[in-house]
Design a protein around this motif. Sequence first.
Motif, PDB file in Angstrom:
ATOM      1  N   LEU A 181       0.819  -1.215   0.000  1.00 12.45           N
ATOM      2  CA  LEU A 181       0.000   0.000   0.000  1.00 12.45           C
ATOM      3  C   LEU A 181       0.850   1.261   0.000  1.00 12.45           C
ATOM      4  CD1 LEU A 181      -2.544  -1.053   2.774  1.00 12.45           C
ATOM      5  CD2 LEU A 181      -2.866  -1.200   0.296  1.00 12.45           C
ATOM      6  N   ALA A 182       2.181   1.113  -0.053  1.00 10.97           N
ATOM      7  CA  ALA A 182       3.046   2.284   0.078  1.00 10.97           C
ATOM      8  C   ALA A 182       2.856   3.257  -1.082  1.00 10.97           C
ATOM      9  CB  ALA A 182       4.507   1.847   0.173  1.00 10.97           C
ATOM     10  N   GLY A 183       2.637   2.748  -2.291  1.00 12.82           N
ATOM     11  CA  GLY A 183       2.516   3.636  -3.441  1.00 12.82           C
ATOM     12  C   GLY A 183       1.110   4.094  -3.739  1.00 12.82           C
ATOM     13  N   LEU A 184       0.133   3.725  -2.908  1.00 17.10           N
ATOM     14  CA  LEU A 184      -1.257   4.099  -3.176  1.00 17.10           C
ATOM     15  C   LEU A 184      -1.582   5.425  -2.510  1.00 17.10           C
ATOM     16  CD1 LEU A 184      -3.070   0.676  -2.735  1.00 17.10           C
ATOM     17  CD2 LEU A 184      -2.252   1.752  -4.838  1.00 17.10           C
ATOM     18  N   GLU A 185      -2.280   6.264  -3.238  1.00 17.08           N
ATOM     19  CA  GLU A 185      -2.657   7.575  -2.715  1.00 17.08           C
ATOM     20  C   GLU A 185      -3.864   7.430  -1.785  1.00 17.08           C
ATOM     21  OE1 GLU A 185      -4.044  11.979  -4.390  1.00 17.08           O
ATOM     22  OE2 GLU A 185      -3.589  10.335  -5.769  1.00 17.08           O
ATOM     23  N   GLY A 186      -3.788   8.051  -0.616  1.00 15.68           N
ATOM     24  CA  GLY A 186      -4.888   8.026   0.342  1.00 15.68           C
ATOM     25  C   GLY A 186      -5.068   6.701   1.040  1.00 15.68           C
ATOM     26  N   SER A 187      -4.009   5.865   1.068  1.00 12.03           N
ATOM     27  CA  SER A 187      -4.145   4.555   1.710  1.00 12.03           C
ATOM     28  C   SER A 187      -4.261   4.675   3.221  1.00 12.03           C
ATOM     29  CB  SER A 187      -2.950   3.681   1.349  1.00 12.03           C
ATOM     30  OG  SER A 187      -1.730   4.291   1.778  1.00 12.03           O
ATOM     31  N   SER A 188      -3.775   5.775   3.797  1.00 13.83           N
ATOM     32  CA  SER A 188      -3.833   5.924   5.251  1.00 13.83           C
ATOM     33  C   SER A 188      -5.245   6.159   5.754  1.00 13.83           C
ATOM     34  CB  SER A 188      -2.929   7.080   5.696  1.00 13.83           C
ATOM     35  OG  SER A 188      -3.337   8.294   5.077  1.00 13.83           O
ATOM     36  N   THR A 189      -6.133   6.658   4.906  1.00 12.81           N
ATOM     37  CA  THR A 189      -7.514   6.927   5.323  1.00 12.81           C
ATOM     38  C   THR A 189      -8.454   5.772   5.020  1.00 12.81           C
ATOM     39  OG1 THR A 189      -7.995   8.007   3.202  1.00 12.81           O
ATOM     40  CG2 THR A 189      -7.184   9.400   5.000  1.00 12.81           C
ATOM     41  N   LYS A 190      -7.958   4.690   4.464  1.00  9.90           N
ATOM     42  CA  LYS A 190      -8.788   3.560   4.094  1.00  9.90           C
ATOM     43  C   LYS A 190      -8.714   2.460   5.157  1.00  9.90           C
ATOM     44  CE  LYS A 190     -10.008   5.112  -0.023  1.00  9.90           C
ATOM     45  NZ  LYS A 190     -11.407   5.376  -0.409  1.00  9.90           N
ATOM     46  N   THR A 191      -9.738   1.640   5.174  1.00  7.24           N
ATOM     47  CA  THR A 191      -9.788   0.473   6.050  1.00  7.24           C
ATOM     48  C   THR A 191      -9.817  -0.772   5.170  1.00  7.24           C
ATOM     49  OG1 THR A 191     -11.001   1.710   7.730  1.00  7.24           O
ATOM     50  CG2 THR A 191     -11.051  -0.678   7.886  1.00  7.24           C
ATOM     51  N   TYR A 192      -8.756  -1.571   5.247  1.00  6.91           N
ATOM     52  CA  TYR A 192      -8.600  -2.715   4.351  1.00  6.91           C
ATOM     53  C   TYR A 192      -8.948  -4.002   5.094  1.00  6.91           C
ATOM     54  CZ  TYR A 192      -6.033   0.565   1.423  1.00  6.91           C
ATOM     55  OH  TYR A 192      -5.679   1.643   0.655  1.00  6.91           O
ATOM     56  N   SER A 193      -9.570  -4.896   4.366  1.00  8.35           N
ATOM     57  CA  SER A 193      -9.851  -6.243   4.857  1.00  8.35           C
ATOM     58  C   SER A 193      -9.600  -7.224   3.723  1.00  8.35           C
ATOM     59  CB  SER A 193     -11.293  -6.357   5.358  1.00  8.35           C
ATOM     60  OG  SER A 193     -12.211  -6.048   4.318  1.00  8.35           O
ATOM     61  N   LEU A 194      -9.131  -8.400   4.087  1.00 10.78           N
ATOM     62  CA  LEU A 194      -8.786  -9.433   3.110  1.00 10.78           C
ATOM     63  C   LEU A 194      -9.801 -10.558   3.176  1.00 10.78           C
ATOM     64  CD1 LEU A 194      -4.935  -9.694   3.704  1.00 10.78           C
ATOM     65  CD2 LEU A 194      -6.161  -8.157   2.158  1.00 10.78           C
ATOM     66  N   ALA A 195     -10.097 -11.125   2.025  1.00 16.62           N
ATOM     67  CA  ALA A 195     -10.988 -12.280   1.923  1.00 16.62           C
ATOM     68  C   ALA A 195     -10.271 -13.367   1.136  1.00 16.62           C
ATOM     69  CB  ALA A 195     -12.298 -11.904   1.228  1.00 16.62           C
ATOM     70  N   VAL A 196     -10.245 -14.559   1.711  1.00 18.74           N
ATOM     71  CA  VAL A 196      -9.584 -15.708   1.078  1.00 18.74           C
ATOM     72  C   VAL A 196     -10.630 -16.795   0.905  1.00 18.74           C
ATOM     73  CG1 VAL A 196      -7.678 -17.349   1.199  1.00 18.74           C
ATOM     74  CG2 VAL A 196      -7.435 -15.083   2.258  1.00 18.74           C
ATOM     75  N   VAL A 197     -10.842 -17.220  -0.326  1.00 18.08           N
ATOM     76  CA  VAL A 197     -11.859 -18.223  -0.637  1.00 18.08           C
ATOM     77  C   VAL A 197     -11.171 -19.556  -0.904  1.00 18.08           C
ATOM     78  CG1 VAL A 197     -13.741 -18.870  -2.191  1.00 18.08           C
ATOM     79  CG2 VAL A 197     -13.395 -16.471  -1.594  1.00 18.08           C
TER      80      VAL A 197
END
Length: 422
Positions: free
Chosen positions: A206-222
Amino acid sequence: MAGSERCGPGCEARRAAAWAVSESEPESEPEPLGPRAAAAAATGSRSAEGPAGRPRRRRVPGEAAARRRERERRKEQQALEKRRRREEAAAWRLLRPERCLRLMEVCADPGLLKDPGSDAWVKILSSLDCKYSFEPQAIPCSITWRRNMPNTLSSPDGPMVKTEEEKEVLVLVEPEDFLKRLFSLTQSFVNAPSASQPDLNQVLPLAGLEGSSTKTYSLAVVGLDAYRRRNQEQGRQQALSPGKQRPSSQPGPELSMTQEEILEALVVLQLWGNMEVLFLDTWQEFGQHVSALTKAIAKRPYKRQLESQELPFCAAGAWASGVRVEKDGTGLWQVWKRQIQQFNRVSPATAAAIAEAYPSPSLLLQAYQECSTEDEKRLLLSDIPVKSDISGKDRRVGPDLSRRIYLFMVSTDPDLVLDLST
């Protein structure tokens, strides 16, 4: 003498008497004026004076026009305030749970459609009462959400719809890729010093993504469990037939991770990166998770608005089960009855019977003080008759409710359990 009036001594006497009478009579009063003339005369006499005899203030040129403009300005402000309130009420109606889902738009990356089983979750997505689109995202195989609010407060030339990006981002990770990233993370914080922070970019860059600090990320593994079982079976088969040539895709060391190591890595993700990982077995479960997450995001402004209101549970009115209390104390008896009715398994008839026997809490406390023993206090209300309109038979409050009300009135323990049956 010809042409002249001749007058004798009698004539002179009569003329003198006439003059004497005219000099003795008072002078005639002036004729009274009419109502309009009198009002005009009074106005003319007071033209130089104001009320209470004060001098009239001279009007400044343009003062009437300024007052008229001020009145028009106030009317415009009132009209704008009414319009703003109507628009806010309309926006509030749009945020209600039965309508808020229509404002949402689910934006999914086209990479989510590569798997043959993805039709199951797309079918669930299409059943929602919201828009959805497939467009490239900043993170491959991710889902974001947008809220399309009608911009009612904007100018006529402005946009009619205001789009707001939500902070939630759901990323779908393949089981093989997830295990590789998780294994790299475990190696990084095992080899690194204990005081250093683990490099979470190995799991989700996420280092190169703009505005990543204001986002809430969750992962889904199927299908992670199925993938691990399949590879473990292949490893056992290869171990039983050593002479057979192995496939080019040799399983990596990530498959050797135990369940404890995976759980430990998930704890690191949760604590250091505030990143949640959801394990799903089928695409059907993935679609259900996307549906539940979409509904939760859609209802967030409505719940936030409810939480910002002061004491919404104490609002007056019959719709909120409130009782209006007047200054003279009218309504306090109803409040006392409603308070008794809040106990479990207490009907309105039972609460009314207790409130009629003891019309206020202070009278009930006084009755408890007059009791001599503890058992008498607990059973004070048990014999109060309760009239039932359904069966027509009289019944009593009973010892259980009498004990609960007594403990509620005299106990100082905030954690005391009143109802033993729960």
